[in-house]
Design a protein around this motif. Structure first.
Motif, PDB file in Angstrom:
ATOM      1  N   LEU A   1       0.950  -1.498   0.663  1.00 17.09           N
ATOM      2  CA  LEU A   1      -0.054   0.421   0.061  1.00 17.09           C
ATOM      3  C   LEU A   1       1.095   0.884  -0.574  1.00 17.09           C
ATOM      4  N   PRO A   2       1.347   1.852  -0.913  1.00 19.38           N
ATOM      5  CA  PRO A   2       1.815   3.042  -0.767  1.00 19.38           C
ATOM      6  C   PRO A   2       1.432   4.105  -0.157  1.00 19.38           C
ATOM      7  N   ASP A   3       2.623   5.595  -0.348  1.00 18.40           N
ATOM      8  CA  ASP A   3       2.168   6.448   0.068  1.00 18.40           C
ATOM      9  C   ASP A   3       1.529   7.594  -0.326  1.00 18.40           C
TER      10      ASP A   3
ATOM     11  N   SER B   1      -7.066  14.281  -1.416  1.00 15.22           N
ATOM     12  CA  SER B   1      -6.463  14.769  -2.573  1.00 15.22           C
ATOM     13  C   SER B   1      -7.717  13.410  -3.706  1.00 15.22           C
ATOM     14  N   ARG B   2      -8.253  14.058  -4.581  1.00 19.42           N
ATOM     15  CA  ARG B   2      -8.851  13.315  -5.698  1.00 19.42           C
ATOM     16  C   ARG B   2      -8.529  12.936  -6.744  1.00 19.42           C
ATOM     17  N   ARG B   3      -7.776  13.157  -6.957  1.00 19.49           N
ATOM     18  CA  ARG B   3      -6.413  12.852  -8.035  1.00 19.49           C
ATOM     19  C   ARG B   3      -5.759  11.659  -8.237  1.00 19.49           C
TER      20      ARG B   3
ATOM     21  N   SER C   1      -0.052   8.823  -9.297  1.00 22.45           N
ATOM     22  CA  SER C   1       1.101   9.386 -10.745  1.00 22.45           C
ATOM     23  C   SER C   1       1.617   7.442 -10.755  1.00 22.45           C
ATOM     24  N   PRO C   2       2.533   7.427 -11.649  1.00 17.04           N
ATOM     25  CA  PRO C   2       2.588   6.313 -11.766  1.00 17.04           C
ATOM     26  C   PRO C   2       3.852   6.094 -10.990  1.00 17.04           C
ATOM     27  N   LEU C   3       4.317   6.915 -10.465  1.00 12.93           N
ATOM     28  CA  LEU C   3       5.804   7.485  -9.821  1.00 12.93           C
ATOM     29  C   LEU C   3       5.400   6.308  -8.812  1.00 12.93           C
TER      30      LEU C   3
ATOM     31  N   SER D   1      -7.738   7.001  -5.507  1.00 14.21           N
ATOM     32  CA  SER D   1      -7.224   8.479  -4.891  1.00 14.21           C
ATOM     33  C   SER D   1      -5.981   8.941  -4.511  1.00 14.21           C
ATOM     34  N   HIS D   2      -4.997   9.602  -4.321  1.00  9.93           N
ATOM     35  CA  HIS D   2      -3.892   9.752  -4.038  1.00  9.93           C
ATOM     36  C   HIS D   2      -4.120  10.641  -2.779  1.00  9.93           C
TER      37      HIS D   2
END
Length: 250
Positions: free
Chosen positions: A33-35, A40-42, A45-47, A77-78
Motif C-alpha cells: 500500500l503506497p504512501d 487528494s481526489r487525483r 501517479s505511475p511514480l 485516489s492519491h
C-alpha cells in the motif's frame, strides 16, 4: 448550482511480482500500500506505483520459495480523504486476493499513508498480519481504531527522526493495540527519517523475516520473536540500528 463530486475510478491490483526460482503454487500474498496525501481526489501517479517495486522485488525474492505473491495496490485516489479511501481499497484488494488465490493468508504492508491504510484495513478475514512502516497517524481527538487488530501479527517500524509522520503517534497506537493484542511490536530506527533509507538493509531484513514468519509459519529470527514476547513498553520501543540486520539473516 452546487457541483456533485465525480465518482472515484475503481481500485486496481498490480501484476504479481515474481522472481527467478519462485514456486508456481501461491501460499501467501503481500499487498503493498503506497504512501499518499491527506486530501487528494487525483489519481495516483505511475511514480507512486513504481516506487513500491524495489520493495516488492525484495519481498518476492525472500518468499518466492515459500509461494509468496506480491501485488502493489493501485488506489482510486492519491488521498486519504474523509472516507479513508485507501483503507477501503486495501479491503477490496484482499477480496480480490481471495477471488484469485482462494483461502491464503494476506499481509498488508504499507508506508506512510499506506501504513495507516494497512492498519485500518486489517479487519478483513483474509488478513493475518500487518507491517506499517512510518505510518501517518494525524493528531486528533478520536484515535485510530485498534480492536480489529486482535488475532493479527502487527509490526510497526518507525524512524526516530521522521519529520512527516510523528513517531510518537505510532508508539501510542501500538501501546493501545498491545493491550488487546499481545502480537504487536514496534521497532525504532534510530536517526532515520520518513523514507527509512539510512538503515534500509536492516529494515528490509526485518520486513522479510516478519512476512515469512507470519504467512508461512517460519520461525521468527530472535530479535523479532523477542519483540513479540517483550512486555510493553519494551516491546514497543525495540531498537533497530546498523548491524542489526545481520542477526535477522538465517
Amino acid at each position: 448550482m452546487a457541483q456533485r463530486a465525480l465518482p472515484l475510478p475503481a481500485a486496481r491490483l498490480g501484476r504479481a511480482v515474481h522472481t527467478a526460482g519462485a514456486t508456481s503454487e501461491i501460499s501467501g500474498v503481500v499487498l503493498l500500500l503506497p504512501d499518499g496525501r491527506s486530501d487528494s481526489r487525483r489519481r495516483p501517479s505511475p511514480l507512486s506505483y513504481a516506487a513500491q517495486l524495489p520493495l516488492a522485488r525484495t519481498l518476492a525474492r525472500a518468499g518466492g520459495g515459500d509461494g509468496l505473491a506480491v501485488h502493489v495496490v493501485r488506489y482510486r485516489s492519491h488521498g486519504w480523504n474523509a472516507g479513508a479511501d485507501p483503507a477501503a481499497d486495501a479491503q477490496w484488494a484482499a477480496d480480490e486476493v481471495v477471488r484469485l488465490y482462494g483461502d491464503v493468508p494476506v499481509c498488508l504492508v504499507g508506508h506512510g499513508m499506506g501504513g495507516r491504510a494497512a492498519l485500518r484495513g486489517a479487519g478483513h478475514s483474509a488478513v493475518n498480519s500487518v507491517l506499517a512502516m512510518a505510518p501517518w497517524l494525524p493528531e486528533r481527538a478520536d484515535p485510530e481504531p485498534v480492536k480489529h487488530l486482535a488475532g493479527r501479527r502487527v509490526l510497526i517500524v518507525h524512524g526516530t527522526n521522521d519529520a512527516r509522520s510523528n513517531p510518537e503517534l505510532s508508539y501510542r497506537l501500538a501501546e493501545r493495540a498491545k493491550k488487546s493484542n499481545r502480537d504487536t511490536c514496534r521497532f525504532e530506527v534510530h536517526s532515520d527519517g520518513h523514507a527509512l533509507r539510512q538503515h534500509r538493509s536492516e529494515v528490509m531484513a526485518l520486513a522479510s523475516d516478519f512476512i515469512r514468519g507470519s504467512l508461512f509459519a517460519r520461525s521468527y529470527a530472535r530479535p523479532v520473536a523477542d519483540a513479540f514476547a517483550a512486555p510493553p513498553p519494551l516491546g514497543l520501543r525495540m531498537p533497530l540500528a546498523a548491524g542489526f540486520g545481520r542477526s535477522l539473516r538465517h
